[in-house]
Every structure is written in C-alpha cells, then in structure tokens.
Design an enzyme around this catalytic site. Structure first.
Site: not given
Ligand code: FMN
Length: 334
Positions: A17-18, A70, A100, A171, A211, A213
């Site tokens: 979720p992002m 989410q 978050c 994460h 999750n 990196g």
């Molecule tokens: C732009 C952005 C928005 C995000 N928004 C959320 C969110 O709404 N809910 C959530 O649980 N994590 C959010 N995250 C965290 C990601 O879900 C993820 O846990 C984090 O980026 C680590 O994973 P990665 O290293 O593969 O990016 C967000 C990350 C980014 C980059």
C-alpha cells in the site's frame, strides 16, 4: 528451485500500500504486468469512510482483483464499519495499518504508534473479523523508536493473533515516531530481516510476509526460503516491469508474459473508458500515465519515454495515443 514456487499461496507476492501511488489507476497498470500479484490500496482512514465520500475512496475496477483494502484507524467500531464497507464493495482482504509513522497519523492515534498498544490492535482485529468474512490482516513494523529487542514484535504478533489474525506483513525496520519524516522512516532505521524469519519460526502456522528494501527475484527467492510471501513497495512502483516474470516464476502460470509494449497497448482502452466515464474535465490522463513513467526503467531510451509522458502540453490534449508516441520515441532514442 524453491519449494514455495508455484505455491497456491495467494499472497506469495504483493505490491505494498502506498499513499498517492497505488490508486486504482496504478493498480490496473500493475495488473496488466502481473495477473496474480496481490495488490493493496493506499491507506483509507476510517474517518474518510465513516464521515466522507465512500464511493470516492472505495470504488475500483473489476480487473484489479485480487485487491486488498488497507484501513487506518484505531476505533474498533469504526474499523468494523469500514471493513464491512470494504467487503461490500468487493475487496478481497482488509488490512490494518500498524506501520505508518507520519505525525498526521499519530495525531489520529493509529499507524505505527498502535504497536505500543497490542491489546487495542487485537480488539480492532476482532471487531473487523466479526464484521466480515474475508481475511483480516495486519501490516506492521518490527519495533517503534529505540526498541531493539525481538520480544517486542513477538509479543505484538502473539497478542494480535489471539484475536484470530493469521497474516502478518512485516516491514522489517523500526518506525521512529519523533524526528524522522515518513520518507526517512523508510530508509534510516536498519532492516532486520532476521526478526521476520524468527517470527515464522516462533509462529510456524501463521502467514508471515516480509517487506522492506526488496528489489530482485534473487532477493525474493532468498526470503521465500524462510517466509510465506514477499511484498514490494518502491521497486514495484519505480520499476514495475520487475513483476513481468512473477506469474510464471512464482504462480506457475503457463501464459507468456506481456511485453512492455503489450502493457502500454492494454492501457489505452482503459484510459479511453475512463475518459468516456468521467469526461476530459473530470479526468486528466496524467492521473493515469504518471504511474507508468517507470515502465521502461533500465532500457536505453527510457528517458525519452518519460519525457513524452511528462510533457504537459501533450498531456493536456488528453489523447492516450501519447503512450504509442512515447514508445516510438524510446525506440528512436535507444
Ligand atoms: C509513497 C509511499 C507511500 C506509502 N504509503 C503507505 C500506506 O498508505 N500504508 C502503508 O502501510 N505503508 C505505506 N508505505 C510504506 C510501504 O507500504 C512499504 O512498507 C515501504 O515502502 C517499504 O517497502 P519498500 O522498501 O519495498 O518500498 C508507503 C511508502 C511509500 C514510498
């Protein structure tokens, strides 16, 4: 070969979720690259659903399935109401955000600060599970602030599991609640994958998904030796074609993957249909094409492709054939 490959585990691979990124347009785009990878919405707060415009926050396209909603919140009754709405709108899973770190979210007393209140999270999970028949899952960190000990996350998972949660998306770094921005909170606290592996050893019957990196199939393969699934966030967004081989490699799909050009072509009728539904005033094609800038990542000519798709004059014409022009420019530049 890893024995988890070709597994029936539906959440073997997922896109995180992002906020502002994984909206419904982005999810349709990702779905054209992988049919099986499990997709998550941006976080939707219970406030937005209980007091706001439900349709605006929950509508999505049929072709996005499987897709999880989410939620952000900490009031069991509001979460139950929101989860029920999510199920009614057709989502395949409800996920609770306990990861978050943003100050705005902390003011609402949810997100990562909920990790300090495992019993409240358990109450929230119970309320949601009582309200819906789809899976209720939790996404969380391994600790908050200066917590170093593994016991913290073990006890969190143990307590939340008492409410019946069986899927935990980890994460694998701490959230620092004061002093770091959300962006820094995704980069500065060190990743400790070993904590997630230990959770799987301590709770072998639970689905533990890692999750943080993770970028390559080689890394995914390594994690799948220890865990049930891998969630990709930023890499899936910036380099979405990393998912092109997922269906064959991890889900045993025998169909040939789509090429990048196939994916572009598939998006054209989608954009046309969205324009027909919302009108050129109601929908700017940039709100869809902005998610596609990374499609050519790593290819010679990728920059030329991005330039065409970022050209505000061209975008303002609202013609999805711009995607073909971008592909042609890439071929010339390559
Ligand atoms: C732009 C952005 C928005 C995000 N928004 C959320 C969110 O709404 N809910 C959530 O649980 N994590 C959010 N995250 C965290 C990601 O879900 C993820 O846990 C984090 O980026 C680590 O994973 P990665 O290293 O593969 O990016 C967000 C990350 C980014 C980059």
């Amino acid at each position: 070969m890893n024995d988890k490959k070709h597994s029936k585990n539906k959440r073997l691979l997922s896109v995180a979720p992002m906020m502002d990124w994984t909206d419904r347009h982005c999810r349709v785009f990702h779905r054209h690259i992988s049919q099986h990878t499990w997709l998550y919405t941006e976080m939707v707060t219970t406030g937005a659903l209980v007091y706001g415009d439900v349709e605006r926050h929950l509508r999505f396209n049929d072709e996005e399935h499987p897709v999880a909603l989410q939620l952000g919140g900490s009031d069991p009754a509001d979460l139950a109401t929101s989860a029920r709405l999510g199920e009614k709108w057709g989502y395949d899973e409800i996920n609770l955000n306990c990861g978050c770190p943003s100050e705005r979210v902390q003011k609402g007393a949810f997100g990562a600060c909920l990790m300090a209140e495992p019993q409240l999270v358990a109450d929230c999970v119970k309320a949601m599970r009582d309200a819906v028949s789809i899976d209720v899952t939790v996404k969380h960190r391994i600790g908050i602030d200066q917590t170093e000990s593994y016991d913290f996350v073990r006890d969190f998972v143990g307590t939340v599991a008492e409410a019946g949660c069986r899927t935990f998306i980890v994460h694998a770094r701490n959230a620092i609640l004061k002093g770091l921005s959300p962006k820094e909170n995704r980069e500065v606290p060190p990743l400790k994958y070993e904590f997630a592996y230990q959770l799987k050893r301590d709770f072998p019957d639970f689905e533990i998904i890692i999750n943080g990196g993770i970028k390559t199939e080689a890394e995914i393969d390594l994690h799948l030796q220890h865990l049930d699934g891998v969630m990709l966030g930023r890499e899936a967004y910036h380099n979405p074609f990393v998912m092109a081989g997922f269906d064959q490699r991890y889900y045993g799909d025998t169909r040939a993957p789509k090429s990048r050009e196939d994916v572009l072509e598939a998006m054209i009728p989608y954009i046309q249909a969205q324009l027909a539904r919302h009108g050129a005033q109601g929908l700017k094609i940039n709100s869809i094409t902005r998610h596609m800038l990374g499609l050519m990542t790593g290819l010679p000519g990728a920059r030329a492709f991005r330039q065409v798709l970022s050209d505000s004059k061209k975008l303002s014409l609202g013609d999805p054939a711009l995607l073909r022009e971008a592909a042609a420019r890439l071929r010339i530049a390559a």
